[in-house]
Design a protein around this motif. Structure first.
Motif, PDB file in Angstrom:
ATOM      1  N   LEU A 162       0.847  -1.191   0.000  1.00 24.72           N
ATOM      2  CA  LEU A 162       0.000   0.000   0.000  1.00 24.72           C
ATOM      3  C   LEU A 162       0.882   1.240   0.000  1.00 24.72           C
ATOM      4  O   LEU A 162       1.911   1.279   0.674  1.00 24.72           O
ATOM      5  N   ILE A 163       0.472   2.255  -0.748  1.00 25.81           N
ATOM      6  CA  ILE A 163       1.169   3.538  -0.744  1.00 25.81           C
ATOM      7  C   ILE A 163       0.128   4.648  -0.764  1.00 25.81           C
ATOM      8  O   ILE A 163      -0.948   4.501  -1.364  1.00 25.81           O
ATOM      9  N   ALA A 164       0.426   5.734  -0.092  1.00 31.11           N
ATOM     10  CA  ALA A 164      -0.525   6.846  -0.025  1.00 31.11           C
ATOM     11  C   ALA A 164      -0.831   7.385  -1.420  1.00 31.11           C
ATOM     12  O   ALA A 164       0.047   7.491  -2.276  1.00 31.11           O
ATOM     13  N   ARG A 165      -2.082   7.715  -1.620  1.00 28.10           N
ATOM     14  CA  ARG A 165      -2.531   8.215  -2.922  1.00 28.10           C
ATOM     15  C   ARG A 165      -1.782   9.472  -3.340  1.00 28.10           C
ATOM     16  O   ARG A 165      -1.533   9.703  -4.523  1.00 28.10           O
TER      17      ARG A 165
ATOM     18  N   ALA B 152       8.750  16.222   1.412  1.00 28.47           N
ATOM     19  CA  ALA B 152       7.413  15.683   1.592  1.00 28.47           C
ATOM     20  C   ALA B 152       7.522  14.199   1.947  1.00 28.47           C
ATOM     21  O   ALA B 152       8.570  13.571   1.769  1.00 28.47           O
ATOM     22  N   VAL B 153       6.418  13.650   2.436  1.00 24.41           N
ATOM     23  CA  VAL B 153       6.388  12.252   2.861  1.00 24.41           C
ATOM     24  C   VAL B 153       5.157  11.593   2.263  1.00 24.41           C
ATOM     25  O   VAL B 153       4.031  12.071   2.406  1.00 24.41           O
ATOM     26  N   ARG B 154       5.381  10.474   1.559  1.00 27.18           N
ATOM     27  CA  ARG B 154       4.301   9.649   1.036  1.00 27.18           C
ATOM     28  C   ARG B 154       4.533   8.243   1.610  1.00 27.18           C
ATOM     29  O   ARG B 154       5.360   7.487   1.101  1.00 27.18           O
ATOM     30  N   PRO B 155       3.824   7.872   2.662  1.00 23.51           N
ATOM     31  CA  PRO B 155       4.131   6.623   3.355  1.00 23.51           C
ATOM     32  C   PRO B 155       3.642   5.387   2.615  1.00 23.51           C
ATOM     33  O   PRO B 155       2.752   5.453   1.756  1.00 23.51           O
ATOM     34  N   VAL B 156       4.234   4.270   2.975  1.00 25.32           N
ATOM     35  CA  VAL B 156       3.799   2.954   2.495  1.00 25.32           C
ATOM     36  C   VAL B 156       3.420   2.100   3.709  1.00 25.32           C
ATOM     37  O   VAL B 156       3.814   2.385   4.845  1.00 25.32           O
ATOM     38  N   ALA B 157       2.664   1.042   3.429  1.00 24.87           N
ATOM     39  CA  ALA B 157       2.223   0.150   4.496  1.00 24.87           C
ATOM     40  C   ALA B 157       2.049  -1.252   3.910  1.00 24.87           C
ATOM     41  O   ALA B 157       1.835  -1.414   2.704  1.00 24.87           O
ATOM     42  N   PRO B 158       2.142  -2.287   4.755  1.00 26.18           N
ATOM     43  CA  PRO B 158       1.834  -3.634   4.280  1.00 26.18           C
ATOM     44  C   PRO B 158       0.353  -3.732   3.917  1.00 26.18           C
ATOM     45  O   PRO B 158      -0.469  -2.913   4.341  1.00 26.18           O
ATOM     46  N   LEU B 159       0.017  -4.728   3.138  1.00 24.14           N
ATOM     47  CA  LEU B 159      -1.394  -4.948   2.820  1.00 24.14           C
ATOM     48  C   LEU B 159      -2.158  -5.244   4.101  1.00 24.14           C
ATOM     49  O   LEU B 159      -1.684  -6.005   4.962  1.00 24.14           O
ATOM     50  N   PRO B 160      -3.344  -4.674   4.265  1.00 26.58           N
ATOM     51  CA  PRO B 160      -4.134  -4.956   5.466  1.00 26.58           C
ATOM     52  C   PRO B 160      -4.604  -6.414   5.456  1.00 26.58           C
ATOM     53  O   PRO B 160      -4.712  -7.035   4.388  1.00 26.58           O
ATOM     54  N   PRO B 161      -4.905  -6.959   6.616  1.00 24.36           N
ATOM     55  CA  PRO B 161      -5.409  -8.335   6.655  1.00 24.36           C
ATOM     56  C   PRO B 161      -6.670  -8.494   5.814  1.00 24.36           C
ATOM     57  O   PRO B 161      -7.518  -7.595   5.768  1.00 24.36           O
TER      58      PRO B 161
END
Length: 251
Positions: free
Chosen positions: A77-80, A241-250
């Motif tokens: 996942l990455i911020a739009r 600037a910061v555009r965060p990423v995240a693992p896929l949600p469960p």
């Protein structure tokens, strides 16, 4: 914590506490770096008389984004779009931004950067994740092709949903290249020996930055459009600037 919904006709995952919308980027492999074809495209723009100043410094630094190599990327996942001033205030309530005209504008952090990164429940993207997301399956200068990107490709405020949707690439991401976005990788010139599995390169020193064309707006005719290119990279020096990423949600 996560809400799955449809945003601008595409699936999205909203981090409900902060209201940050993320897109799922599918896994795959891509050719990372500044290719000979892309360099030829920049030279073609120059030959066409569309260069305001000179692209020679860019061409001379091409080795910073070479050699081109194949990289395998897992889904993430990455911020739009980059975090806005309002979104940063979820973690830093006293945050003030001298660069943004509105709370919906891109937040550019300097002294508050380390504190934000400590509080974020997310990570910075690796360079490979960022470039893969920016290219969105393309191999051209930007996801829109090899023509010279113009100021119309800049997006620095996210209060207008229609404008965001119109600016999205095939992965549903907007403003890739507009702001200078910090990556997890330490700055190393070139990709010799870099991982091929999208891991960030770690170590001491400044991080790597991607994008930044809107940070110089209004453009002064110094070929700032080069900062919009998917492969452009440089060393972090000041605000970002910061555009965060995240693992896929469960599931």
């Amino acid at each position: 914590m996560w809400t799955e919904e449809i945003v601008a006709g595409r699936p999205a995952w909203r981090h409900t506490p902060s209201d940050v919308v993320f897109r799922k980027v599918p896994g795959g492999a891509f050719r990372m770096g500044l290719s000979d074809a892309e360099l030829d495209a920049v030279r073609a723009i120059e030959r066409g008389g569309e260069v305001e100043d000179t692209v020679e410094p860019f061409l001379a630094s091409a080795g910073d984004a070479q050699p081109v190599r194949e990289v395998r990327v897992e889904p993430f996942l990455i911020a739009r779009h980059p975090l806005t001033v309002a979104q940063v205030r979820h973690w830093l309530p006293e945050y003030e931004d001298e660069y943004a005209d509105a709370d919906t504008g891109t937040a550019r952090l300097e002294g508050d950067l380390d504190e934000l990164l400590e509080l974020l429940p997310f990570q910075l993207p690796s360079e490979a994740q960022w470039e893969y997301a920016a290219r969105a399956g393309t191999t051209t200068l930007t996801f829109r092709g090899d023509r010279k990107p113009g100021e119309d490709q800049l997006l620095d405020d996210f209060g207008d949903e229609a404008r965001i949707a119109a600016a999205e690439n095939a992965f549903g991401l907007a403003a890739m290249g507009s702001a200078n976005e910090l990556c997890a990788d330490v700055w190393i010139s070139g990709f010799a020996g870099a991982p091929t599995d999208a891991r960030p390169r770690t170590g001491d020193g400044p991080r790597t930055v991607r994008g930044g064309a809107a940070d110089l707006y209004p453009w002064q005719g110094c070929d700032e459009w080069l900062l919009l290119l998917s492969a452009t990279r440089y060393e972090h020096a000041d605000f970002t600037a910061v555009r965060p990423v995240a693992p896929l949600p469960p599931a």
